[in-house]
Write an enzyme that holds these catalytic residues in place. Structure first.
Site, PDB file in Angstrom:
ATOM      1  N   GLY A  20      -2.753  -1.907   1.572  1.00  0.00           N
ATOM      2  CA  GLY A  20      -2.300  -1.232   0.416  1.00  0.00           C
ATOM      3  C   GLY A  20      -0.863  -1.643  -0.183  1.00  0.00           C
ATOM      4  O   GLY A  20      -0.096  -0.879  -0.498  1.00  0.00           O
ATOM      5  N   SER A  23       1.284  -2.132  -4.231  1.00  0.00           N
ATOM      6  CA  SER A  23       1.992  -1.311  -5.055  1.00  0.00           C
ATOM      7  C   SER A  23       2.541  -0.230  -4.492  1.00  0.00           C
ATOM      8  O   SER A  23       2.211   0.048  -3.107  1.00  0.00           O
ATOM      9  CB  SER A  23       1.073  -0.893  -6.127  1.00  0.00           C
ATOM     10  OG  SER A  23       0.147  -0.027  -5.777  1.00  0.00           O
ATOM     11  N   ASP A  71     -11.473  -5.289   0.377  1.00  0.00           N
ATOM     12  CA  ASP A  71     -11.883  -3.958   0.254  1.00  0.00           C
ATOM     13  C   ASP A  71     -11.933  -3.310   1.429  1.00  0.00           C
ATOM     14  O   ASP A  71     -12.726  -3.271   2.458  1.00  0.00           O
ATOM     15  CB  ASP A  71     -12.929  -3.739  -0.717  1.00  0.00           C
ATOM     16  CG  ASP A  71     -13.379  -2.201  -0.865  1.00  0.00           C
ATOM     17  OD1 ASP A  71     -12.874  -1.475  -0.444  1.00  0.00           O
ATOM     18  OD2 ASP A  71     -14.222  -1.876  -2.071  1.00  0.00           O
ATOM     19  N   ASN A  98      -1.308   2.002   5.409  1.00  0.00           N
ATOM     20  CA  ASN A  98      -0.511   2.641   4.408  1.00  0.00           C
ATOM     21  C   ASN A  98      -1.527   2.744   3.164  1.00  0.00           C
ATOM     22  O   ASN A  98      -1.427   3.871   2.527  1.00  0.00           O
ATOM     23  CB  ASN A  98       0.631   1.939   3.723  1.00  0.00           C
ATOM     24  CG  ASN A  98       1.048   2.119   2.236  1.00  0.00           C
ATOM     25  OD1 ASN A  98       1.778   2.830   2.294  1.00  0.00           O
ATOM     26  ND2 ASN A  98       0.584   1.325   1.198  1.00  0.00           N
ATOM     27  N   TYR A 163      -8.882  14.310   0.870  1.00  0.00           N
ATOM     28  CA  TYR A 163      -7.637  13.626   1.173  1.00  0.00           C
ATOM     29  C   TYR A 163      -6.764  14.105   2.266  1.00  0.00           C
ATOM     30  O   TYR A 163      -6.359  13.670   3.307  1.00  0.00           O
ATOM     31  CB  TYR A 163      -6.714  13.472  -0.092  1.00  0.00           C
ATOM     32  CG  TYR A 163      -5.498  12.849  -0.052  1.00  0.00           C
ATOM     33  CD1 TYR A 163      -5.337  11.426   0.100  1.00  0.00           C
ATOM     34  CD2 TYR A 163      -4.175  13.405   0.017  1.00  0.00           C
ATOM     35  CE1 TYR A 163      -4.069  10.615  -0.066  1.00  0.00           C
ATOM     36  CE2 TYR A 163      -2.871  12.954   0.077  1.00  0.00           C
ATOM     37  CZ  TYR A 163      -2.767  11.432   0.170  1.00  0.00           C
ATOM     38  OH  TYR A 163      -1.673  10.963   0.017  1.00  0.00           O
ATOM     39  N   LYS A 167      -5.761  12.944   5.788  1.00  0.00           N
ATOM     40  CA  LYS A 167      -4.279  12.997   6.225  1.00  0.00           C
ATOM     41  C   LYS A 167      -3.864  13.638   7.521  1.00  0.00           C
ATOM     42  O   LYS A 167      -3.228  13.217   8.261  1.00  0.00           O
ATOM     43  CB  LYS A 167      -3.437  13.287   5.015  1.00  0.00           C
ATOM     44  CG  LYS A 167      -3.468  12.315   3.926  1.00  0.00           C
ATOM     45  CD  LYS A 167      -2.869  10.999   4.524  1.00  0.00           C
ATOM     46  CE  LYS A 167      -3.090   9.795   3.384  1.00  0.00           C
ATOM     47  NZ  LYS A 167      -2.714   8.431   3.607  1.00  0.00           N
TER      48      LYS A 167
HETATM   49  N1  LIG Z   1       3.351   8.744  -3.334  1.00  0.00           N
HETATM   50  C1  LIG Z   1       3.461   9.922  -2.544  1.00  0.00           C
HETATM   51  O1  LIG Z   1       3.983  10.892  -2.932  1.00  0.00           O
HETATM   52  C2  LIG Z   1       2.804  10.028  -1.039  1.00  0.00           C
HETATM   53  C3  LIG Z   1       3.109  11.328  -0.441  1.00  0.00           C
HETATM   54  C4  LIG Z   1       2.506  11.795   0.697  1.00  0.00           C
HETATM   55  C5  LIG Z   1       1.779  10.423   1.422  1.00  0.00           C
HETATM   56  N2  LIG Z   1       1.637   9.317   0.751  1.00  0.00           N
HETATM   57  C6  LIG Z   1       1.023   8.153   1.416  1.00  0.00           C
HETATM   58  O2  LIG Z   1       1.842   7.025   1.533  1.00  0.00           O
HETATM   59  C7  LIG Z   1       0.807   5.727   1.519  1.00  0.00           C
HETATM   60  C8  LIG Z   1       1.333   5.128  -0.079  1.00  0.00           C
HETATM   61  O3  LIG Z   1       1.482   5.962  -0.970  1.00  0.00           O
HETATM   62  P1  LIG Z   1       1.235   5.425  -2.340  1.00  0.00           P
HETATM   63  O4  LIG Z   1       1.721   6.574  -3.387  1.00  0.00           O
HETATM   64  O5  LIG Z   1       2.348   4.164  -2.591  1.00  0.00           O
HETATM   65  O6  LIG Z   1      -0.145   4.886  -2.398  1.00  0.00           O
HETATM   66  P2  LIG Z   1      -0.815   4.201  -3.885  1.00  0.00           P
HETATM   67  O7  LIG Z   1      -1.968   4.915  -4.153  1.00  0.00           O
HETATM   68  O8  LIG Z   1       0.024   3.771  -5.147  1.00  0.00           O
HETATM   69  O9  LIG Z   1      -1.025   2.848  -3.278  1.00  0.00           O
HETATM   70  C9  LIG Z   1      -2.133   2.504  -2.215  1.00  0.00           C
HETATM   71  C10 LIG Z   1      -2.413   1.066  -2.196  1.00  0.00           C
HETATM   72  O10 LIG Z   1      -3.615   1.021  -1.435  1.00  0.00           O
HETATM   73  C11 LIG Z   1      -4.690   0.036  -2.361  1.00  0.00           C
HETATM   74  N3  LIG Z   1      -5.856   0.415  -2.109  1.00  0.00           N
HETATM   75  C12 LIG Z   1      -6.526   1.488  -2.730  1.00  0.00           C
HETATM   76  N4  LIG Z   1      -7.995   1.467  -2.002  1.00  0.00           N
HETATM   77  C13 LIG Z   1      -7.999   0.359  -1.507  1.00  0.00           C
HETATM   78  C14 LIG Z   1      -9.134  -0.470  -0.747  1.00  0.00           C
HETATM   79  N5  LIG Z   1     -10.378   0.009  -0.987  1.00  0.00           N
HETATM   80  N6  LIG Z   1      -8.996  -1.611  -0.258  1.00  0.00           N
HETATM   81  C15 LIG Z   1      -7.689  -2.139  -0.145  1.00  0.00           C
HETATM   82  N7  LIG Z   1      -6.711  -1.623  -0.766  1.00  0.00           N
HETATM   83  C16 LIG Z   1      -6.749  -0.390  -1.569  1.00  0.00           C
HETATM   84  C17 LIG Z   1      -4.187   0.391  -3.757  1.00  0.00           C
HETATM   85  O11 LIG Z   1      -4.464  -0.597  -4.567  1.00  0.00           O
HETATM   86  C18 LIG Z   1      -2.703   0.648  -3.749  1.00  0.00           C
HETATM   87  O12 LIG Z   1      -1.942  -0.732  -3.921  1.00  0.00           O
HETATM   88  C19 LIG Z   1      -0.319   6.423   1.174  1.00  0.00           C
HETATM   89  O13 LIG Z   1      -1.062   6.410   2.546  1.00  0.00           O
HETATM   90  C20 LIG Z   1      -0.321   7.729   0.868  1.00  0.00           C
HETATM   91  O14 LIG Z   1      -1.410   8.802   1.114  1.00  0.00           O
HETATM   92  C21 LIG Z   1       2.160   8.865  -0.566  1.00  0.00           C
END
Ligand SMILES: NC(=O)c1ccc[n+]([C@@H]2O[C@H](COP(=O)([O-])OP(=O)(O)OC[C@H]3O[C@@H](n4cnc5c(N)ncnc54)[C@H](O)[C@@H]3O)[C@@H](O)[C@H]2O)c1
Length: 256
Positions: A20, A23, A71, A98, A163, A167
């Protein structure tokens, strides 16, 4: 631009795989590891932003940054993609799990199909990417796996049950993998971000009021950004944290 100024010389030339990475937090991590001189590969399903990121960073990094379109919901694809990364860049020494999908859903109307799809991106693939990368790490003498969890499962979120289940499952998975792989010098730790403001979060979920309420709960009275995860993850990846495994590191500005 990743903001950390810290250098971890042991990460130079090390093969790092980030899922991931196209982005949000993943993209900041890709940039952060590239700035350390690591050989960075990342997997994403989003083709265009990922290609653009790889091209931008490749022109300014010691090694080209390699994007693999895949994917992660498909275990066969995971296996072939991890094998391709190893063939191109050598054994993976750092794996950052991630990728995720923080979709909201109502418990009353959630279908089996929705649940399975949600678990396949939020939990199942974390197991199978780690399983695929571990033999190479073992042969290389060890490694570090960093799994992205979240503080959200501690906060009783009404619309994030799948989710949140995934997590919290990642914490159990992290501890089990740490127990299994510790004797092979493979460390496994989890990171639990709080509210991290990314473009996607702003587009889909975050409101000014919601952000203000979260900052009110934080000790640090500022918005946390993707770059705030870079330093902690580099530290967990580096030999600097060589005695740490099976741990959960919270990066939430002090909510917990
Ligand atoms: N942003 C937050 O506030 C937050 C808070 C707590 C935890 N997190 C965790 O941190 C991590 C990153 O968060 P984020 O906000 O940058 O997430 P995001 O959703 O912006 O990014 C996730 C990335 O995973 C990719 N992805 C999704 N489905 C996919 C698939 N089937 N195959 C391949 N790639 C795939 C997406 O294209 C994206 O680039 C995640 O594990 C999220 O759960 C984020």
């Amino acid at each position: 631009m990743a903001e950390t100024q810290a250098q971890f010389p042991d990460l130079k030339d090390r093969t790092v795989l980030i899922t991931g990475g196209g982005s949000g937090i993943g993209a900041a991590l890709v940039e952060g590891f590239a700035q350390q001189g690591a050989k960075v590969a990342f997997i994403d399903i989003a083709e265009e932003p990922s290609k653009a990121l790889a091209a931008r960073l490749s022109s300014q990094s010691a090694h080209p940054v390699s994007f693999y379109h895949a994917d992660l919901r498909d275990v066969g694809t995971i296996k072939s993609t991890v094998a391709a990364v190893e063939s191109d860049l050598g054994a993976i020494r750092v794996l950052v799990n991630n990728a995720a999908w923080d979709d909201r859903h109502d418990i009353d109307t959630t279908t089996e199909e929705y649940w399975d799809n949600s678990q396949s991106i939020n939990l199942k693939q974390v197991f199978f990417v780690s399983q695929a990368a571990a033999p190479g790490m073992r042969s290389a003498g060890g490694g570090s796996i960093i799994n992205f969890s979240s503080i959200v499962f501690k906060m009783n979120p009404p619309a994030l049950s799948s989710y949140a289940a995934a997590k919290s499952g990642i914490i159990g998975l992290t501890k089990s993998f740490a127990g299994r792989f510790g004797p092979e010098n493979i460390r496994v730790n989890a990171v639990l971000p709080g509210m991290i403001v990314t473009e996607r979060q702003l587009e889909l979920w975050l409101t000014a009021d919601g952000m203000a309420k979260t900052i009110e709960r934080q000790c640090l009275k500022r918005v946390l950004k993707a770059e705030d995860l870079v330093g902690p993850v580099l530290f967990l990846a580096s030999d600097c944290s060589g005695g740490m495994t099976a741990q959960s590191v919270i990066v939430d500005g002090g909510i917990f």
